[in-house]
Design a protein around this motif. Structure first.
Motif, PDB file in Angstrom:
ATOM      1  N   GLU A   1      14.286 -33.064  18.515  1.00  0.00           N
ATOM      2  CA  GLU A   1      13.833 -34.353  17.993  1.00  0.00           C
ATOM      3  C   GLU A   1      13.876 -35.400  19.095  1.00  0.00           C
ATOM      4  O   GLU A   1      14.805 -35.424  19.901  1.00  0.00           O
ATOM      5  CB  GLU A   1      14.724 -34.816  16.838  1.00  0.00           C
ATOM      6  CG  GLU A   1      14.718 -33.929  15.616  1.00  0.00           C
ATOM      7  CD  GLU A   1      15.588 -34.500  14.513  1.00  0.00           C
ATOM      8  OE1 GLU A   1      15.625 -35.741  14.365  1.00  0.00           O
ATOM      9  OE2 GLU A   1      16.240 -33.707  13.807  1.00  0.00           O
TER      10      GLU A   1
ATOM     11  N   THR B   1      13.439 -39.742  19.576  1.00  0.00           N
ATOM     12  CA  THR B   1      13.366 -41.006  18.843  1.00  0.00           C
ATOM     13  C   THR B   1      13.404 -42.161  19.832  1.00  0.00           C
ATOM     14  O   THR B   1      14.266 -42.189  20.725  1.00  0.00           O
ATOM     15  CB  THR B   1      14.547 -41.143  17.860  1.00  0.00           C
ATOM     16  OG1 THR B   1      14.584 -39.996  17.009  1.00  0.00           O
ATOM     17  CG2 THR B   1      14.406 -42.398  17.010  1.00  0.00           C
TER      18      THR B   1
ATOM     19  N   HIS C   1       8.853 -41.399  16.673  1.00  0.00           N
ATOM     20  CA  HIS C   1       9.712 -40.238  16.418  1.00  0.00           C
ATOM     21  C   HIS C   1       8.852 -38.986  16.347  1.00  0.00           C
ATOM     22  O   HIS C   1       7.712 -39.029  15.892  1.00  0.00           O
ATOM     23  CB  HIS C   1      10.475 -40.428  15.100  1.00  0.00           C
ATOM     24  CG  HIS C   1      11.256 -39.221  14.671  1.00  0.00           C
ATOM     25  ND1 HIS C   1      10.734 -38.267  13.819  1.00  0.00           N
ATOM     26  CD2 HIS C   1      12.507 -38.816  14.993  1.00  0.00           C
ATOM     27  CE1 HIS C   1      11.652 -37.319  13.632  1.00  0.00           C
ATOM     28  NE2 HIS C   1      12.727 -37.627  14.321  1.00  0.00           N
TER      29      HIS C   1
END
Length: 416
Positions: A157, A159, A206
């Protein structure tokens, strides 16, 4: 059986060292710049000598006819553990003898008539030095335990930072996500985008991806954390004033569990569908194909909107949810140690950065190992330069694990 009992137990504490993450904060270990430097330490030599002797003892004991089945199995397992270590140790000792012989020869080859021969000897010594470092790295890889998750695929991930940098954070987040996608291609991994939320001005808020292939988690586990960027924006007042802006983004790398690792009760899930808002082709905004799953007991929420099929999005979202739930289980198991997610995510403050990308100086600095690399574009291309940096981190982690183990062993033997 006359087992070398203390030696037999020596490898067990090592298997518990660096179980999930390693601390890079021990300043006195900065001297261990490479595997060959660690090899020269007396404690390392003594430890490896003891393992080599134990291997010889175990091999001899295996030839005894008086052993029962249990003793045979125990000794065979130990022999299998020690055999590659003893072989690597002997290879290094042999290479070391060759280096010493060359050095002795070089001291004698100092006349002009022997200049060409001296150059050849020095080239050979340089080649042997590289071989020594490679063999030492191989040896310490054998000593360091293989983490349970090293072969696992991951959920990665990214962000954008929330507090500093404004648009510069979002642009940098997109560049980082593209870098990891290129790196996956370079390593011949599969890179499946799970979620992608673009920013208004060409950046990225994101994104998440499922990455599978050979030893994915092993290579990416130290990428998790806060990454800082320093650059002059391409547009706006700051670009005209040549003012440097600083921004951050965070990376989280979660090992992807197998189906059996986490049981999710369907009753604990709330599943919502909505229209996708990311970059995904003509189907976007036409059907409610995007899926959001909320795990009610924990409040964890995940989204997937990349596939045309609602069912495929649901399957990918469930896979991501299981990874996050599994991460919570891992953190509870390792509560006495520094947990992986805390180490990776922190508070996104600049003081917790793991790496800085300084565009004005064309330099990337990894603060955990005090390592500088030039040519940011090469790093962000996600190919050889990034792979070199990641392997540098892995080598440092291996050295850190061996050093920590030897310190614990010395303390144990000294009664500390």
């Amino acid at each position: 059986v006359g087992l070398h009992n203390h030696g037999f137990q020596r490898l067990k504490p090592l298997l518990d060292t660096a179980r999930f993450t390693l601390s890079f904060n021990s300043q006195h270990r900065k001297n261990h710049q490479d595997s060959q430097a660690l090899w020269k330490y007396e404690a390392v030599q003594k430890y490896l000598e003891s393992l080599s002797k134990e291997y010889q003892q175990v091999s001899h004991q295996l030839s005894a006819h008086s052993l029962n089945d249990f003793e045979q199995r125990t000794l065979r397992r130990r022999c299998a553990d020690l055999s590659p270590i003893a072989a690597a140790f002997q290879e290094i000792k042999e290479a070391e003898r060759e280096v010493q012989e060359l050095e002795a020869m070089c001291t004698e080859l100092d006349s002009r008539d022997e200049k060409q021969l001296l150059e050849l000897a020095l080239e050979e010594k340089e080649s042997l030095d590289k071989k020594m470092n490679m063999l030492c790295r191989k040896l310490f890889q054998l000593l360091v335990p293989k983490e349970k998750y090293d072969r696992s695929p991951v959920i990665l991930e990214v962000t954008a930072g929330r507090t500093t940098g404004g648009d510069i954070c979002q642009q940098f987040t997109k560049e980082m996500f593209d870098m990891y996608q290129s790196y996956a291609d370079y390593k011949r991994w599969t890179f499946d985008i799970v979620n992608y939320t673009p920013a208004e001005i060409g950046g990225l808020h994101h994104a998440a991806a499922h990455i599978s292939g050979e030893n994915v988690y092993r290579h990416l586990k130290y990428e998790g954390g806060t990454h800082r960027v320093q650059r002059i924006p391409e547009t706006g007042m700051s670009s005209r004033m040549q003012r440097i802006h600083t921004g951050t983004m965070s990376v989280i790398v979660l090992p992807q569990p197998e189906e059996i690792d986490v049981k999710v009760d369907p009753k604990d899930l709330r599943i919502d569908t909505f229209r996708a808002k990311g970059a995904g082709g003509q189907h976007v905004n036409k059907t409610d194909s995007a899926v959001r799953i909320v795990h009610l007991p924990t409040g964890l929420a995940v989204e997937c909107q990349q596939e045309r099929s609602q069912q495929l999005n649901k399957e990918m979202a469930l896979r991501t949810l299981r990874a996050k739930l599994y991460q919570q289980v891992v953190e509870k198991q390792l509560s006495r140690e520094q947990s992986a997610r805390k180490l990776q995510l922190g508070t996104r403050a600049q003081s917790e950065r793991i790496r800085t990308y300084n565009f004005t100086q064309d330099r990337v600095t990894d603060h955990r190992i005090s390592y500088d690399a030039r040519n940011i574009k090469e790093i962000l291309s996600g190919k050889e330069a990034l792979d070199k940096l990641i392997n540098r981190l892995l080598e440092f982690a291996e050295i850190e694990a061996v050093t920590q183990y030897l310190e614990n062993l010395q303390a144990f033997e000294g009664g500390g």
